[in-house]
Motif scaffolding. Structure first.
Motif, PDB file in Angstrom:
ATOM      1  N   ARG A  55      19.660  33.542 -11.532  1.00 16.30           N
ATOM      2  CA  ARG A  55      19.109  33.043 -10.276  1.00 16.30           C
ATOM      3  C   ARG A  55      17.647  32.667 -10.492  1.00 16.30           C
ATOM      4  N   VAL A  57      16.626  37.343  -3.466  1.00 18.55           N
ATOM      5  CA  VAL A  57      16.941  35.923  -3.592  1.00 18.55           C
ATOM      6  C   VAL A  57      17.905  35.550  -2.470  1.00 18.55           C
ATOM      7  N   ARG A 117      28.322  29.663  -4.802  1.00 15.73           N
ATOM      8  CA  ARG A 117      28.540  28.454  -5.606  1.00 15.73           C
ATOM      9  C   ARG A 117      29.894  27.840  -5.287  1.00 15.73           C
TER      10      ARG A 117
END
Length: 291
Positions: free
Chosen positions: A102, A276, A281
């Protein structure tokens, strides 16, 4: 129709129109001749000793072949040594490794990985394929705090203008969930900056310009391998493409004009309790089509 033609204001200016057309055709003709001459001189250079029209023992094709020598040294071919046999588990393990990568923006300024680890990651990036094996990349590793501060000053100056004037409002809105803005604290916090430059061309041993084919694509592939190597080494990274900073950063690093900024990569370790965005995805069916 006759009444329309007779009353047209354009017909009153027909001498000027005709003269303009004639002048335009003349300019176009001479431009064509000049372009043809330039192309001819580039495709078939004259060395001063032998005019192409007077070739006696060579054909023009042979002349071209002898002049356009490859920029790379002639290489012998050697037997290919393949890697291990197909290992499906290896592909799965690699996926598990890289899926955890990430981009982070909060680096631990006090924890610095050894430079040897960065060097090995860049060695891995240097194995990337490139057009005609020109290897058109330069990786500038910056760890000097004063240079990092100068980089940050350049980037923040341009990013402020980008966010307030240059970037479309939709672009700024799309970045809002990622909590990005013109302040780039990570530039000075990250132990290393890797400034990745693409080389638009090089120079041969005899001083000729060496064309670098697909330099941006090749350097981008190398960057992808670098990101995977950094992840394998347990390091965190942030990929940035600072707009309108290329010239200033190149001058700061004293790099030649043929090198152009592609990516600024911040590298190091994340701070404790780093967060984060919770991104998902695309599934395989959305990115792969089988025929």
């Amino acid at each position: 129709m006759d009444a329309l033609l007779n009353g047209s204001k354009l017909l009153g200016h027909w001498p000027s129109i005709l003269g303009g057309l004639i002048i335009g055709l003349i300019i176009k003709y001479f431009t064509f001749l000049r372009t043809k001459k330039l192309r001819s001189s580039k495709k078939l250079p004259v060395d001063g000793k032998e005019q192409i029209q007077g070739l006696s023992n060579k054909s023009s094709t042979e002349y071209k072949k002898n002049y356009w020598k490859p920029a790379l040294a002639e290489k012998p071919f050697v037997p290919f040594v393949p890697g291990n046999d197909l290992n499906p588990n290896g592909a799965r393990h690699f996926y598990e490794l890289v899926r955890g990568r990430r981009s982070i923006r909060t680096f631990n300024a006090l924890k610095k990985p050894p430079i040897s680890t960065i060097e090995n990651c860049i060695r891995a990036a240097g194995t990337a394929p490139s057009g005609a094996h020109t290897e058109p990349w330069t990786f500038c590793v910056v760890e000097d705090p004063s240079i990092k501060s100068a980089v940050r000053e350049i980037v923040e100056h341009e990013e402020y203008i980008n966010y307030t004037k240059r970037m479309h409002a939709q672009w700024v809105a799309d970045l809002r969930p990622l909590q990005t803005n013109a302040v780039k604290k990570y530039i000075t916090d990250a132990p290393y900056l890797i400034i990745i430059l693409k080389q638009t061309h090089g120079t041969t041993d005899d001083g000729r310009k060496k064309q670098h084919y697909y330099n941006e694509i090749s350097t981008s592939i190398a960057t992808g391998i670098l990101l995977c190597a950094l992840q394998a080494a347990g390091l965190c990274s942030l990929v940035t493409t600072p707009l309108n900073c290329g010239t200033a950063l190149r001058r700061l690093l004293n790099r030649p004009d043929n090198e152009k900024l592609l990516i600024l990569l911040a590298v190091g370790y994340a701070v404790k309790n780093c967060e984060v965005p919770d991104l998902v995805r695309k599934p395989l069916d959305d990115i792969m089509i089988k025929y």
